[in-house]
Design a protein around this motif. Sequence first.
Motif, short mmCIF file in Angstrom:
data_model
loop_
_atom_site.label_atom_id
_atom_site.label_comp_id
_atom_site.label_asym_id
_atom_site.label_seq_id
_atom_site.Cartn_x
_atom_site.Cartn_y
_atom_site.Cartn_z
N LEU A 1 0.83 -1.21 0.00
CA LEU A 1 0.00 0.00 0.00
C LEU A 1 0.86 1.26 0.00
O LEU A 1 0.56 2.23 -0.72
CB LEU A 1 -0.93 0.00 1.21
CG LEU A 1 -1.90 1.18 1.32
CD1 LEU A 1 -2.83 1.25 0.10
CD2 LEU A 1 -2.73 1.06 2.60
N LEU B 1 -6.39 1.47 -2.51
CA LEU B 1 -7.02 0.20 -2.18
C LEU B 1 -7.86 -0.31 -3.35
O LEU B 1 -7.86 -1.52 -3.66
CB LEU B 1 -7.88 0.35 -0.92
CG LEU B 1 -7.13 0.60 0.38
CD1 LEU B 1 -8.11 0.89 1.52
CD2 LEU B 1 -6.23 -0.58 0.74
N LEU C 1 -5.49 -1.71 -5.92
CA LEU C 1 -4.98 -3.02 -5.52
C LEU C 1 -6.05 -4.10 -5.71
O LEU C 1 -5.73 -5.23 -6.10
CB LEU C 1 -4.51 -2.98 -4.06
CG LEU C 1 -3.20 -2.21 -3.83
CD1 LEU C 1 -2.92 -2.08 -2.34
CD2 LEU C 1 -2.04 -2.92 -4.54
N LEU D 1 -5.58 -6.85 -3.12
CA LEU D 1 -6.03 -6.11 -1.94
C LEU D 1 -5.61 -6.82 -0.65
O LEU D 1 -5.23 -6.18 0.33
CB LEU D 1 -7.56 -5.93 -1.98
CG LEU D 1 -8.17 -5.14 -0.82
CD1 LEU D 1 -7.59 -3.74 -0.76
CD2 LEU D 1 -9.69 -5.08 -0.97
N LYS E 1 -2.07 -5.88 0.87
CA LYS E 1 -1.77 -4.46 1.04
C LYS E 1 -0.73 -4.20 2.13
O LYS E 1 0.03 -3.22 2.05
CB LYS E 1 -3.04 -3.66 1.34
CG LYS E 1 -3.76 -4.04 2.63
CD LYS E 1 -5.03 -3.21 2.81
CE LYS E 1 -5.82 -3.66 4.02
NZ LYS E 1 -5.06 -3.56 5.28
#
Length: 246
Positions: A100, A120, A123, A129, A132
């Motif tokens: 992230l 997010l 991702l 996701l 992250k």
Amino acid sequence: MTVLEVKNLKKGFSDTDVLKGVSFSLERGQVLAIIGSSGSGKTTLLRCLNFLETPDSGEILVEGKCLTGAHLSEEQLRRNRLDLGLVFQNFNLFPQYTVLENVTLAPKLLGKGDIRDKALALLEQVGLLQKKDSYPWQLSGGQQQRVAIARALALEPKVLCFDEPTSALDPELTGEVLRVIRGLKEKNATMIVVTHEMEFAKSVADVVIYMADGVIEEMGTPAEVFDHPKSEKTRAFHRGTHELLF
């Protein structure tokens, strides 16, 4: 609408002319695949488009705005770089940052504020996701490349460029990266992909350029360049590629 115009771009190093006058244009939502042997100028072209190298002459225009010229300040060049994103062969993620943080770092440095939600969503778009909070060393090569794609998308470039995005990956990981690029095409992203994956280029590209010796030897639709090439150099390249595969 024409997003990118490249006019007579030239670039040399020492006594070697690498780009000898490259010209093409790209419409919004099109995918351009660039193929050719090593040393043909493909990567140098991408580096010039992203201002990692300074062209010796020629023009690069994005949505009609010229991004090149000796009159441009360093600040203008930095802004121009944002119009064209680049995904490198070897990911180039920052190992000390989480997934992230890698995606949000550049936008934060540019003062774009809190882009956590957008990061997010990106991702999630590339299927990572759940990773992250992981670090690059905890990811496979294919996962790292997908993070690199999300990172490039976070800056909202008008054209997203890929330099051999699967060359550093094992064959079993190549498919997951190519699926992400296919997904971007479905979302109407404008992309330039330098690739050695001929079947991928044939199936995804709207336009194919074959480069040889620093020039565009042939340009056309996938059917024209792959199935009905006009140039003997293009035909010889396809024969060599076929022999390597079989």
